[in-house]
Design a protein around this motif. Structure first.
Motif, PDB file in Angstrom:
ATOM      1  N   ARG A   6       0.833  -1.209   0.000  1.00 33.69           N
ATOM      2  CA  ARG A   6       0.000   0.000   0.000  1.00 33.69           C
ATOM      3  C   ARG A   6       0.866   1.256   0.000  1.00 33.69           C
ATOM      4  NH1 ARG A   6      -3.768   0.337   4.711  1.00 33.69           N
ATOM      5  NH2 ARG A   6      -2.398  -1.177   5.711  1.00 33.69           N
ATOM      6  N   ALA A   7       1.931   1.216   0.788  1.00 31.00           N
ATOM      7  CA  ALA A   7       2.837   2.376   0.833  1.00 31.00           C
ATOM      8  C   ALA A   7       3.489   2.601  -0.531  1.00 31.00           C
ATOM      9  CB  ALA A   7       3.903   2.148   1.900  1.00 31.00           C
ATOM     10  N   MET A  45      -3.872  15.027  -2.614  1.00 31.43           N
ATOM     11  CA  MET A  45      -4.020  13.575  -2.646  1.00 31.43           C
ATOM     12  C   MET A  45      -3.246  12.909  -1.519  1.00 31.43           C
ATOM     13  SD  MET A  45      -5.656  11.328  -4.326  1.00 31.43           S
ATOM     14  CE  MET A  45      -5.728   9.538  -4.422  1.00 31.43           C
ATOM     15  N   ALA A  46      -2.232  13.581  -1.009  1.00 28.35           N
ATOM     16  CA  ALA A  46      -1.456  13.007   0.091  1.00 28.35           C
ATOM     17  C   ALA A  46      -2.324  12.777   1.329  1.00 28.35           C
ATOM     18  CB  ALA A  46      -0.281  13.930   0.427  1.00 28.35           C
ATOM     19  N   TRP A  47      -3.397  13.556   1.474  1.00 27.57           N
ATOM     20  CA  TRP A  47      -4.257  13.397   2.658  1.00 27.57           C
ATOM     21  C   TRP A  47      -5.029  12.080   2.653  1.00 27.57           C
ATOM     22  CZ3 TRP A  47      -9.453  12.873   3.764  1.00 27.57           C
ATOM     23  CH2 TRP A  47      -9.809  13.043   5.103  1.00 27.57           C
ATOM     24  N   PRO A  48      -5.827  11.769   1.603  1.00 29.75           N
ATOM     25  CA  PRO A  48      -6.520  10.469   1.634  1.00 29.75           C
ATOM     26  C   PRO A  48      -5.558   9.285   1.614  1.00 29.75           C
ATOM     27  CG  PRO A  48      -6.821  11.541  -0.500  1.00 29.75           C
ATOM     28  CD  PRO A  48      -6.224  12.546   0.424  1.00 29.75           C
ATOM     29  N   LEU A  49      -4.407   9.433   0.988  1.00 33.68           N
ATOM     30  CA  LEU A  49      -3.426   8.355   0.994  1.00 33.68           C
ATOM     31  C   LEU A  49      -2.873   8.132   2.409  1.00 33.68           C
ATOM     32  CD1 LEU A  49      -1.508   9.042  -2.336  1.00 33.68           C
ATOM     33  CD2 LEU A  49      -3.089   7.155  -1.845  1.00 33.68           C
ATOM     34  N   LEU A  53      -3.276   4.689   4.624  1.00 39.61           N
ATOM     35  CA  LEU A  53      -2.158   4.000   5.267  1.00 39.61           C
ATOM     36  C   LEU A  53      -2.347   3.867   6.774  1.00 39.61           C
ATOM     37  CD1 LEU A  53       0.849   5.562   3.308  1.00 39.61           C
ATOM     38  CD2 LEU A  53      -0.124   3.267   3.044  1.00 39.61           C
ATOM     39  N   GLY A  54      -3.447   4.439   7.279  1.00 45.35           N
ATOM     40  CA  GLY A  54      -3.767   4.257   8.687  1.00 45.35           C
ATOM     41  C   GLY A  54      -3.383   5.392   9.604  1.00 45.35           C
ATOM     42  N   TYR A  55      -3.115   6.562   9.054  1.00 46.78           N
ATOM     43  CA  TYR A  55      -2.717   7.717   9.853  1.00 46.78           C
ATOM     44  C   TYR A  55      -3.817   8.765   9.896  1.00 46.78           C
ATOM     45  CZ  TYR A  55       2.101   6.011   9.715  1.00 46.78           C
ATOM     46  OH  TYR A  55       3.241   5.255   9.846  1.00 46.78           O
ATOM     47  N   ARG A  56      -3.727   9.647  10.868  1.00 48.20           N
ATOM     48  CA  ARG A  56      -4.636  10.786  10.947  1.00 48.20           C
ATOM     49  C   ARG A  56      -4.127  11.902  10.044  1.00 48.20           C
ATOM     50  NH1 ARG A  56      -3.528   9.802  16.497  1.00 48.20           N
ATOM     51  NH2 ARG A  56      -5.153   8.592  17.521  1.00 48.20           N
ATOM     52  N   GLY A  57      -4.982  12.428   9.202  1.00 45.58           N
ATOM     53  CA  GLY A  57      -4.602  13.563   8.365  1.00 45.58           C
ATOM     54  C   GLY A  57      -3.334  13.328   7.581  1.00 45.58           C
ATOM     55  N   TYR A  58      -2.415  14.280   7.705  1.00 44.67           N
ATOM     56  CA  TYR A  58      -1.141  14.193   7.000  1.00 44.67           C
ATOM     57  C   TYR A  58      -0.034  13.594   7.877  1.00 44.67           C
ATOM     58  CZ  TYR A  58      -2.725  17.084   3.056  1.00 44.67           C
ATOM     59  OH  TYR A  58      -3.367  17.558   1.936  1.00 44.67           O
ATOM     60  N   ALA A  59      -0.417  12.922   8.936  1.00 44.09           N
ATOM     61  CA  ALA A  59       0.588  12.426   9.884  1.00 44.09           C
ATOM     62  C   ALA A  59       1.507  11.373   9.285  1.00 44.09           C
ATOM     63  CB  ALA A  59      -0.101  11.864  11.126  1.00 44.09           C
ATOM     64  N   ALA A  60       1.116  10.741   8.176  1.00 41.94           N
ATOM     65  CA  ALA A  60       1.991   9.759   7.534  1.00 41.94           C
ATOM     66  C   ALA A  60       3.291  10.389   7.064  1.00 41.94           C
ATOM     67  CB  ALA A  60       1.273   9.118   6.343  1.00 41.94           C
ATOM     68  N   ASP A 130       8.481  17.957  -0.522  1.00 40.12           N
ATOM     69  CA  ASP A 130       8.967  17.519   0.788  1.00 40.12           C
ATOM     70  C   ASP A 130       8.243  16.261   1.253  1.00 40.12           C
ATOM     71  OD1 ASP A 130      10.929  19.450   1.193  1.00 40.12           O
ATOM     72  OD2 ASP A 130       9.493  20.917   1.921  1.00 40.12           O
ATOM     73  N   ILE A 131       6.948  16.167   0.971  1.00 37.18           N
ATOM     74  CA  ILE A 131       6.211  14.943   1.284  1.00 37.18           C
ATOM     75  C   ILE A 131       6.804  13.767   0.519  1.00 37.18           C
ATOM     76  CG2 ILE A 131       4.005  13.762   0.887  1.00 37.18           C
ATOM     77  CD1 ILE A 131       2.597  16.387   1.604  1.00 37.18           C
ATOM     78  N   LEU A 132       7.062  13.974  -0.752  1.00 36.08           N
ATOM     79  CA  LEU A 132       7.497  12.903  -1.649  1.00 36.08           C
ATOM     80  C   LEU A 132       8.912  12.414  -1.350  1.00 36.08           C
ATOM     81  CD1 LEU A 132       6.449  11.356  -4.175  1.00 36.08           C
ATOM     82  CD2 LEU A 132       7.583  13.099  -5.565  1.00 36.08           C
ATOM     83  N   THR A 133       9.808  13.325  -1.042  1.00 35.23           N
ATOM     84  CA  THR A 133      11.229  12.951  -0.919  1.00 35.23           C
ATOM     85  C   THR A 133      11.731  12.883   0.518  1.00 35.23           C
ATOM     86  OG1 THR A 133      11.964  15.265  -1.121  1.00 35.23           O
ATOM     87  CG2 THR A 133      11.734  13.999  -3.159  1.00 35.23           C
TER      88      THR A 133
END
Length: 257
Positions: A6-7, A45-49, A53-60, A130-133
């Motif tokens: 999934r990740a 899109m990073a938010w629903p992903l 993945l099982g995290y709250r909001g953007y906590a992933a 920054d999210i991606l890398t």
């Protein structure tokens, strides 16, 4: 489907959206609107992903309220904007840059008019990358980083490789991007918050945009200009290392739903 698969799928989705912003929006369609829309889609899109993945909001991606948002983000933003202006100012005096004529309507007027869009566009682009890398690999990837230097080096290499349209510029470009990555990844590792990296990254990009209107300049010596940018980021790195470490203990399980 296991968490690792999934990740991986989440990363591919984000990577495709991010690369399409430049590849499709800028290089193929030559449309700022399409480019900006795809970049925004990547950040959104990073938010629903993250939820998937099982995290709250953007906590992933280690994006949460706290000292990172309150202190590191504005502090890094201000520092990087000032550093960008300082690097160009020094470059003008050293002959690395040559001053261009300001806009006929006045640089300040141009900047103030464009400032809201400039703030938004540079923020979204910095956040998405920054999210991606960095943020993804720090937490969402599910990796247990036992060593800060290993994470920083790995993230910096990923950051270089993510610039697929600039890799053809050669080793100096790779080295400059790697220095950028060192500063940003270290800020994340030391603070435990991606907001620290976003602040520095956003500030540097914002400084580029502000300079276009306030202090326009053309590069005379590309190698020296890259050296000034690398020097500024190595100073960021030293400053971040000198600040107290506030990294949270767990990278993977804290903030899970």
């Amino acid at each position: 489907m296991t968490y690792r698969w999934r990740a991986l799928l989440a990363f591919v989705v984000l990577w495709l959206l991010y690369q399409a912003a430049e590849g499709v929006g800028e290089r193929w369609l030559h449309s700022f609107a399409v480019q900006a829309g795809l970049m925004l889609a990547c950040a959104v899109m990073a938010w629903p992903l993250s939820r998937w993945l099982g995290y709250r909001g953007y906590a992933a991606y280690a994006l949460a309220a706290g000292n990172g948002l309150r202190w590191w983000l504005p502090g890094g933003l201000l520092l990087a904007v000032l550093a960008k202006f300082g690097a160009v100012w020094l470059g003008l005096h050293l002959g690395v840059y040559t001053a261009d004529a300001p806009a006929a309507t006045g640089g300040l007027v141009v900047v103030l008019t464009a400032l809201p869009l400039l703030l938004l566009s540079t923020f979204v682009a910095s956040l998405a990358e920054d999210i991606l890398t960095r943020g993804f690999w720090y937490r969402a990837a599910g990796l247990r980083w036992r060593s800060g230097p290993v994470f920083v080096l790995a993230s910096s290499a990923i950051y270089v490789l993510n610039h697929i349209y600039r890799l053809g510029n050669g080793p100096l470009e790779w080295l400059m991007l790697f220095c950028f990555g060192l500063a940003y990844a270290t800020a994340l590792w030391r603070s435990g918050s991606l907001w620290a990296a976003v602040g520095l990254h956003w500030g540097w990009n914002l400084g580029n945009g502000l300079l276009t209107g306030l202090m326009p300049a053309s590069v005379v010596d590309a190698r020296a200009a890259a050296g000034l940018s690398m020097g500024a980021h190595l100073l960021f790195l030293l400053l971040v290392l000198a600040l107290p470490k506030t990294r949270a203990g767990s990278q993977v399980i804290d903030d899970r739903q």
